[in-house]
Design a protein around this motif. Structure first.
Motif, mmCIF file in Angstrom:
data_model
loop_
_atom_site.group_PDB
_atom_site.id
_atom_site.type_symbol
_atom_site.label_atom_id
_atom_site.label_comp_id
_atom_site.label_asym_id
_atom_site.label_seq_id
_atom_site.Cartn_x
_atom_site.Cartn_y
_atom_site.Cartn_z
ATOM 1 N N GLN A 233 18.736 9.260 3.996
ATOM 2 C CA GLN A 233 18.141 9.348 5.325
ATOM 3 C C GLN A 233 16.703 8.837 5.374
ATOM 4 O OE1 GLN A 233 19.088 11.845 3.437
ATOM 5 N NE2 GLN A 233 17.619 13.551 3.438
ATOM 6 N N ARG A 234 16.075 8.681 4.201
ATOM 7 C CA ARG A 234 14.686 8.227 4.164
ATOM 8 C C ARG A 234 14.559 6.782 3.692
ATOM 9 N NH1 ARG A 234 10.362 12.583 2.163
ATOM 10 N NH2 ARG A 234 9.142 11.281 3.594
ATOM 11 N N ARG A 235 15.689 6.152 3.404
ATOM 12 C CA ARG A 235 15.629 4.776 2.921
ATOM 13 C C ARG A 235 15.260 3.821 4.049
ATOM 14 N NH1 ARG A 235 21.264 5.024 -0.629
ATOM 15 N NH2 ARG A 235 20.480 6.527 -2.173
ATOM 16 N N TRP A 236 14.473 2.800 3.681
ATOM 17 C CA TRP A 236 14.060 1.807 4.657
ATOM 18 C C TRP A 236 15.098 0.695 4.736
ATOM 19 C CZ3 TRP A 236 8.405 1.170 2.510
ATOM 20 C CH2 TRP A 236 7.710 2.367 2.721
ATOM 21 N N ARG A 237 15.246 0.165 5.944
ATOM 22 C CA ARG A 237 16.202 -0.910 6.176
ATOM 23 C C ARG A 237 15.506 -2.050 6.920
ATOM 24 N NH1 ARG A 237 18.343 1.246 2.631
ATOM 25 N NH2 ARG A 237 20.362 2.331 2.605
ATOM 26 N N ASP A 238 16.266 -3.046 7.336
ATOM 27 C CA ASP A 238 15.662 -4.223 7.958
ATOM 28 C C ASP A 238 15.097 -3.924 9.338
ATOM 29 O OD1 ASP A 238 18.042 -3.863 9.252
ATOM 30 O OD2 ASP A 238 18.830 -5.871 8.851
ATOM 31 N N ALA A 239 15.414 -2.753 9.908
ATOM 32 C CA ALA A 239 14.854 -2.386 11.203
ATOM 33 C C ALA A 239 13.572 -1.569 11.051
ATOM 34 C CB ALA A 239 15.878 -1.607 12.026
ATOM 35 N N ASP A 240 13.044 -1.477 9.829
ATOM 36 C CA ASP A 240 11.802 -0.757 9.576
ATOM 37 C C ASP A 240 10.669 -1.745 9.312
ATOM 38 O OD1 ASP A 240 12.412 2.453 8.641
ATOM 39 O OD2 ASP A 240 14.104 1.093 8.766
ATOM 40 N N ALA A 241 9.455 -1.271 9.540
ATOM 41 C CA ALA A 241 8.249 -2.005 9.146
ATOM 42 C C ALA A 241 7.365 -1.020 8.397
ATOM 43 C CB ALA A 241 7.520 -2.557 10.356
ATOM 44 N N ALA A 242 6.645 -1.508 7.399
ATOM 45 C CA ALA A 242 5.834 -0.597 6.592
ATOM 46 C C ALA A 242 4.563 -1.280 6.111
ATOM 47 C CB ALA A 242 6.628 -0.081 5.394
ATOM 48 N N VAL A 243 3.501 -0.485 6.033
ATOM 49 C CA VAL A 243 2.275 -0.877 5.358
ATOM 50 C C VAL A 243 2.136 0.035 4.154
ATOM 51 C CG1 VAL A 243 -0.229 -1.069 5.482
ATOM 52 C CG2 VAL A 243 1.167 -1.652 7.475
#
Length: 672
Positions: free
Chosen positions: A75-85
């Motif tokens: 549930q905490r994994r990032w996917r292509d619909a996420d953005a992160a700094v």
């Protein structure tokens, strides 16, 4: 860009305390705080980043970093619909060709067993399939990771920006990169910072960001993004602190170009462009001009064909078209259904009456036809060259139109302000409906006065564009500044609304009779111009007391048209001749701009210095910021072009006195 982003994350991996005395303590708390305040701010009108894994910002262990980023719960994994700094700060060292991120319990003589391999961190992030990432490595020798990344089977995503604070052979100055970023953010938040991205630009350009951060770094510190990083264009991980959502009414995107700004809607018949005075809320419903509005409603629901809406500068044609577009929009109608219920039925456009609306200002024929077609879902044509041409878009449009069973209603305003109006007319508008049976086309275009002069009083050479359009489109013509569509009482009512709607105005307590007397005297001199009325009424509303409606000392300025009221306003706000000249030079530079406007950064100061043509005079960013912050900034409107904020005069009619008669603007107004 980034419209598909669902979640935005900010992760700080910050180590400032070390058990091994070989690593001296570092002050990293302030760095994390500075970046968090930039990224996680909630007042910009765009979704903020949300701090993730806050425990990593306080001297994390290698295990904590691995648990968070190497294999987090599903549930905490990032996917292509996420953005992160992701911000990594602390000591960094190289050993045996490997770059290591030193953590609190790392041992200088056992780095492979106790430190974090920086390339592993990048691999973990790469495994998330995250599309938009800004990774800051504020560590010594961080550039050494380039050799390890070269061994990856796949390149870094082209939408990543990986920024080490030092090259592989450099020791980073502690906090230098973050300090440079923070210094640029401070500059960006200042009034002068609008040159890098004004209120219409939500994201910063990577090239601008890198250039300005490099300029803030100390001697010997080079900013070199890792190979494969995005180095130009807007990036979703670089939010612009100056960005603010514009106060426009909510409509569907295909009508947003001509949607009424809230201030215009609330102020009834204000011109579409941002103006000098901001009229407070005096009610939602339009009053006056009922006959004109009723006619536009009928056109929007009538038989296919072309209709020209023409008039002189400031005569209200754009406001009328914007009203039709906005009041036909389903989103607007749903949100304001209670207020619309009070509008007479014959003054309510049918829902969806306008299918698509385009503001032609600064746009080419290709821009306009592509916008029309794309907004209505016309399939993009297969180009014969690098991109579809105007002719190819028209062919695609006509094929799409042939398959429709109902007419389509198109509104194009400000044809005369397009980039190549004659080409737009002949190559696009005249070809939208070959059979003249499938398109309701409404076109707004400025027209000369009945005496054959242009809106600025100069003789018109050749056939006026409005007449050309009438012939080319076989159009019916509605002249909004002539009978039966013009009612002088509408202008009187508008003048009264400006007089009583400006904060601090003496007319707020003057009483309706005194206000109407001044409004009638003003409107009689302004003839058919809402523009002149607006400037003059706003100037009167800022005076200390109510004027005598028969006093020629203020009426004389109105007789000189736009030049006269503009000059009076300049003298009111800039009584010192030197200050007034500065304002005129800055505004005059904008008057020479083409297309949608002039960019601030580097261009506007250069234009101003060129038009001033005085070796001892030089204008800079502070001068522009001061102008925009003053009441004279109301003569400008902001737009975007190629992702850059540009500025233009809020009405074209202001350009003539600035370009051709600027010395008359400097002169003391003639006595009554």
């Amino acid at each position: 860009m980034g419209g598909d982003i669902r979640r935005r994350h900010f992760v700080a991996i910050a180590t400032g305390e070390y058990e091994d005395p070989a690593f001296e303590p570092l002050a990293v708390t302030a760095e994390v705080k500075a970046l968090r305040e930039w990224l996680c701010a909630e007042d910009r009108g765009i979704p903020p980043f949300v701090p993730a894994y806050p425990e990593l910002a306080n001297n994390p262990t290698r295990g904590a970093v691995r648990d968070a980023l190497e294999n987090p719960p599903p549930q905490r994994r990032w996917r292509d619909a996420d953005a992160a700094v992701v911000f990594v700060t602390g000591h960094g060292v190289t050993q045996d060709g490997v770059h290591w991120t030193v953590l609190q319990d790392s041992e200088s003589d056992r780095l492979p067993a106790t430190a974090l391999r920086t390339a592993d961190l990048i691999l973990w992030l790469k495994d998330t399939r995250i599309r938009y990432l800004f990774l800051i490595l504020d560590q010594c020798f961080a550039g050494a990771t380039v050799r390890e990344i070269a061994d990856f089977e796949k390149d870094l995503p082209a939408t990543w920006l990986v920024l080490p604070s030092a090259t592989r052979d450099q020791e980073a100055v502690v906090g230098a990169l973050t300090g440079a970023v923070t210094a640029f953010l401070a500059e960006l938040r200042s009034p002068e910072g609008a040159q890098y991205g004004g209120p219409r630009v939500d994201l910063l350009d990577v090239a601008v960001f890198l250039e300005r951060v490099q300029a803030k770094l100390g001697p010997g510190q080079r900013l070199v993004p890792l190979q494969g990083s995005q180095t130009s264009g807007k990036h979703p991980c670089l939010p612009n602190p100056h960005y603010r959502a514009l106060p426009t009414v909510d409509v569907q995107v295909q009508r947003s170009d001509l949607a009424l700004p809230k201030e215009d809607l609330e102020g009834h018949w204000e011109p579409r462009s941002r103006g000098v005075a901001r009229v407070e809320d005096t009610g939602w419903l339009f009053t006056g001009r009922d006959r004109l509005l009723r006619e536009l409603v009928a056109v929007g629901a009538g038989e296919p064909g072309a209709t020209l809406v023409t008039g002189g500068a400031g005569s209200g044609k754009s406001a009328a078209l914007a009203w039709l577009v906005t009041f036909s929009d389903p989103v607007f109608r749903a949100r304001h259904h209670d207020k619309l219920a009070a509008v007479p039925l014959d003054l309510r456009p049918v829902e969806g009456a306008v299918d698509v609306a385009v503001l032609a200002t600064g746009k080419t024929a290709l821009d306009i036809v592509a916008q029309l077609a794309t907004a209505l879902g016309v399939p993009t044509p297969v180009p014969s060259g690098a991109a579809p041409s105007v002719a190819e878009w028209i062919d695609a449009w006509q094929q799409w139109l042939a398959g429709r069973t109902t007419p389509v209603t198109v509104v194009v305003d400000a044809l005369d302000e397009a980039d190549g109006p004659a080409t737009v007319l002949t190559a696009v508008l005249s070809r939208l409906d070959p059979g003249r049976d499938r398109v309701r086309l409404l076109v707004g275009v400025r027209s000369p006065g009945g005496d054959g002069t242009s809106p600025d009083g100069r003789p018109v050479r050749g056939i006026p564009l409005a007449d050309q359009a009438e012939r080319a489109l076989s159009a019916r013509r509605i002249r909004v500044d002539e009978a039966p569509w013009w009612d002088q009482d509408d202008l009187v009512a508008y003048a009264a609304r400006v007089l009583t709607g400006t904060e601090g105005s003496p007319y707020l307590s003057a009483g309706p009779e005194a206000t109407e007397s001044v409004a009638r005297a003003l409107a009689a001199r302004a003839r058919t111009s809402f523009l002149i009325t607006r400037i003059a009424a706003a100037n009167l509303a800022r005076r200390a007391r109510v004027v005598d409606p028969g006093d020629a000392s203020w009426l004389t300025a109105i007789d000189d048209g736009v030049l006269g009221v503009f000059r009076a306003d300049l003298h009111a706000h800039r009584p010192d001749p030197e200050d007034r000249l500065k304002a005129i030079h800055l505004l005059r530079a904008v008057a020479f701009a083409r297309g949608r406007g002039i960019p601030w950064r580097r261009i506007w100061p250069a234009f101003a210095n060129a038009v001033a043509d005085e070796p001892d005079r030089s204008y800079g960013d502070t001068d522009i910021a001061d102008l925009l912050a003053s009441p004279l900034g109301g003569y400008l409107t902001a737009d975007t072009a190629d992702g850059t904020t540009v500025y233009r005069l809020f009405h074209d009619a202001l350009g003539v006195p600035l370009r051709d008669r600027w010395r008359d603007l400097m002169a003391v107004p003639p006595p009554a």
